[in-house]
Design an enzyme around this catalytic site. Sequence first.
Site, PDB file in Angstrom:
ATOM      1  N   TYR A   1       0.820  -1.215   0.000  1.00  0.00           N
ATOM      2  CA  TYR A   1       0.000   0.000   0.000  1.00  0.00           C
ATOM      3  C   TYR A   1       0.850   1.259   0.000  1.00  0.00           C
ATOM      4  O   TYR A   1       0.750   2.103  -0.904  1.00  0.00           O
ATOM      5  CB  TYR A   1      -0.941  -0.018   1.207  1.00  0.00           C
ATOM      6  CG  TYR A   1      -1.591   1.309   1.524  1.00  0.00           C
ATOM      7  CD1 TYR A   1      -2.320   1.996   0.564  1.00  0.00           C
ATOM      8  CD2 TYR A   1      -1.469   1.875   2.791  1.00  0.00           C
ATOM      9  CE1 TYR A   1      -2.918   3.218   0.850  1.00  0.00           C
ATOM     10  CE2 TYR A   1      -2.065   3.090   3.089  1.00  0.00           C
ATOM     11  CZ  TYR A   1      -2.783   3.758   2.119  1.00  0.00           C
ATOM     12  OH  TYR A   1      -3.360   4.968   2.411  1.00  0.00           O
TER      13      TYR A   1
ATOM     14  N   LYS B   1       1.608   3.989  -3.050  1.00  0.00           N
ATOM     15  CA  LYS B   1       1.206   5.386  -2.842  1.00  0.00           C
ATOM     16  C   LYS B   1       2.405   6.323  -3.037  1.00  0.00           C
ATOM     17  O   LYS B   1       2.267   7.422  -3.586  1.00  0.00           O
ATOM     18  CB  LYS B   1       0.604   5.576  -1.445  1.00  0.00           C
ATOM     19  CG  LYS B   1      -0.769   4.946  -1.261  1.00  0.00           C
ATOM     20  CD  LYS B   1      -1.823   5.556  -2.168  1.00  0.00           C
ATOM     21  CE  LYS B   1      -2.249   6.933  -1.690  1.00  0.00           C
ATOM     22  NZ  LYS B   1      -3.356   7.484  -2.520  1.00  0.00           N
TER      23      LYS B   1
END
Length: 520
Positions: A265, A269
């Site tokens: 994640y 990002k």
Amino acid sequence: MISQMDSGNVVAFFRGRSILITGSTGFLGKVLVEKILRVQPDVKKLYLLVRANDVESATRRVQDEVGDKKFTPGLSIEQFCLGNYRAAGVTGKEIFQVLKEKHGDGFESFVEEKVCTLAGDIIYENLGLDSAKLTELSNEIDIIVNGAATTNFYERYDVAFDSNVLGAKNICEFAKKCTKLKMLLHVSTAYVAGEQEGLILEKPFLMGQALREGRHLDITSELNLIKETRREMKASNRCSEKTEKRTMKELGLKRAKHFGWPNTYVFTKAMGEMLLGHLRGDLPVVIIRPSIITSILKEPLPGWMEGIRTIDSVIIGYAKQTLSFFLVDLNLIMDVIPGDMVVNAMMVAMAAHSGEQAQTIYHVTSSLRNPAPYAVLSDAGHRYFFANPPPRAGKNGRLRRMRFFSTVASFRAHMAINYKLPLEILRLVNIALCGMFSRRYDELSRKYKFVMHLVELYAPYTLFKGCFDDINTEKLRITMRKQEDKNDGGYCFDFDPKSIDWDEYFYKVHIPGVVKYLCD
């Protein structure tokens, strides 16, 4: 930047604006949509981009879908706002109740006038919009808010890359086509910093930058690796869907750790931020990096939330007595920020940076201005459940106090001696007795795996030793003239964590919210 603002300036900024919002079906997206509609009824239009095959499906999803919950056909947009349905234990969208009361019988027509759903997806070029709609929007949109992302820590690498990396690229390319664009605001996370210690600055990522020294991150090479892995799995007839999913998840985690990030994640990002900074040209871009987002502090509904956040898993596990211990150093600072404060910061930043040809990064965090150790949450939780014992409390109506381990080594030792070893003995006995204890073994095995899974996911956060600098955010707060929260029609855009009494917030607002909105 505007030298001086107040709530009136911020509200006025949104008058007559057309705003494209991605991620509107998520928690933060709903809080943003509600606040804009509530404080500025003269906003021109909110375009909500929703992953769907057609407009009808998009509208139905906006009406009813929350995360991975299945939607029920035949609901209107106002039912989405009011939550006149039940899905996966969620009681409804009480967050829109204040707006409903404000407009009364005119609520339905107000929402239909102001909200327009779009079928599309940020993973596609031009957001998956047809040429006619693309032309219309490029001449209409004033502001873009990109909140769409996959937030699963261990998502498939290809899925996370599509949403968090290519999605940022596609949003940026679309923004360049918008002739009236005043602002592109991108929601990231403060934890793109990985597991750094000490003071973490509000600095942009450079293309190719990795957190592990001596490594160079080539985003194109990562995309090619994903494509090649897909091709190899497709060429193998023995590769099942389950195997493919596991392979892509493991690949994402492996690549993240190779470059210094703890999970897929935050890794993807960070790459999304890199592409935005590299491709934006003269676009005015604001990147909002919140820490762990928690329930609403003040408005419109204290305690309201959707989706289980990091700390909420532990609260729920304790309330249900499925967790009696966890890995966390109670002396370390947990960096959390209420969802309404994040939205307030977003709206003020949009007004402050409108039309600027620059990129600005904001840490919307609390660890520097008003640090709260995990001990505050632990104590508040113990007192709350002592005063309000849940159904699964013991005979005396009390829950056992949770035990915490401050190191991974001590936690693993405890698990090995007290759970893994007895579980292995039970497995052997169960085999010898032809499955007599299968149900008991399966139950204990699930609990063991649940605890280990949570620890694996959350250790980089529960043992996090960094502190997020927020000098940019503090400057933004200073631009807002001090204004008391009045009942005379004024609106609050507070995003100062110093105003939060953490003990009171957890005991009176957040934990009751977790129990009401997240516990079955």
